[in-house]
Design an enzyme around this catalytic site. Structure first.
Site, short mmCIF file in Angstrom:
data_model
loop_
_atom_site.label_atom_id
_atom_site.label_comp_id
_atom_site.label_asym_id
_atom_site.label_seq_id
_atom_site.Cartn_x
_atom_site.Cartn_y
_atom_site.Cartn_z
N TYR A 91 11.94 144.37 59.31
CA TYR A 91 11.91 143.66 60.59
C TYR A 91 10.82 144.23 61.48
O TYR A 91 10.10 143.50 62.16
CB TYR A 91 13.26 143.77 61.30
CG TYR A 91 14.38 143.05 60.59
CD1 TYR A 91 14.60 141.69 60.79
CD2 TYR A 91 15.21 143.72 59.71
CE1 TYR A 91 15.62 141.03 60.13
CE2 TYR A 91 16.24 143.07 59.05
CZ TYR A 91 16.44 141.72 59.26
OH TYR A 91 17.44 141.07 58.60
N ASN A 113 16.55 130.56 61.94
CA ASN A 113 15.71 129.85 60.97
C ASN A 113 16.42 128.59 60.48
O ASN A 113 17.44 128.69 59.81
CB ASN A 113 15.40 130.78 59.80
CG ASN A 113 14.61 130.10 58.71
OD1 ASN A 113 14.10 129.00 58.91
ND2 ASN A 113 14.50 130.75 57.58
N CYS A 121 13.44 133.94 54.90
CA CYS A 121 13.89 134.97 55.83
C CYS A 121 14.70 136.04 55.10
O CYS A 121 14.89 137.13 55.62
CB CYS A 121 14.71 134.34 56.94
SG CYS A 121 16.05 133.32 56.37
#
Length: 152
Positions: A91, A113, A121
């Site tokens: 991240y 998302n 993701c």
DNA sequence: AGCAGGTTTAGCG
DNA sequence: CGCTAAACCTGCT
């Protein structure tokens, strides 16, 4: 044409997927009920997803619409698409690519998302662990395993 | 304005 | 290693 919905079964994660189109691909959802559905594959992305779950496809070529999202979220997701099959990044690293210092803000954007898998993701992981996943961490792990298996 | 979130880092045992 | 605490920034209310 508006709001077409396809359904496919994704064997590796043992879930049905609802794939929604509004002209372009607009949303993908994991269906949680134990109920059985009939698969309907009418549009390109649905076929590509089917191939993906068989380990036969490593990247998607389909248009999608992110215009409803914030500029920040769009930026995060467009960086996420660049992560290669079978690879992962943290991240914090993604945050740097986007130009923010907050990994949490990135996580928040990823949580929203609308098109998981096509926008991968699940390849964004915590520095020292797996990190979270909207569809459930177990699915995230299985997706990563699937890719590890078919990488190369 | 406040607050929670798919995090991260440092500090301490 | 495990735990806690605080900084991080965005989007929802």
């Amino acid at each position: 044409m508006r709001d077409i919905v396809d359904i496919i079964f994704a064997e590796p994660i043992d879930r049905y997927l609802e794939i929604r189109y509004d002209n372009e691909l607009s949303g993908i959802r994991f269906i949680t009920t134990g109920q059985n559905f009939i698969e309907t594959k009418t549009r390109e992305a649905s076929f590509q997803l089917d191939e993906y779950f068989r380990g036969k496809r490593k990247d998607f070529s389909c248009e999608y619409d992110l215009s409803k999202l914030s500029v920040f979220a769009q930026k995060v997701l467009s960086e996420t698409v660049k992560i290669g099959y079978g690879r992962t990044i943290a991240y914090s690293e993604l945050a740097r690519n986007v130009g923010t210092k907050s990994a949490r803000a990135v996580g928040r954007a990823l949580a929203n998302n609308p098109i998981p898998i096509v926008i991968p993701c699940h390849r964004v992981v915590a520095k020292h662990g797996t990190g979270g996943y909207s569809g459930g961490v177990d699915i995230k792990i299985k997706l990563l395993e699937l890719e590890k298996l078919h990488i190369r």
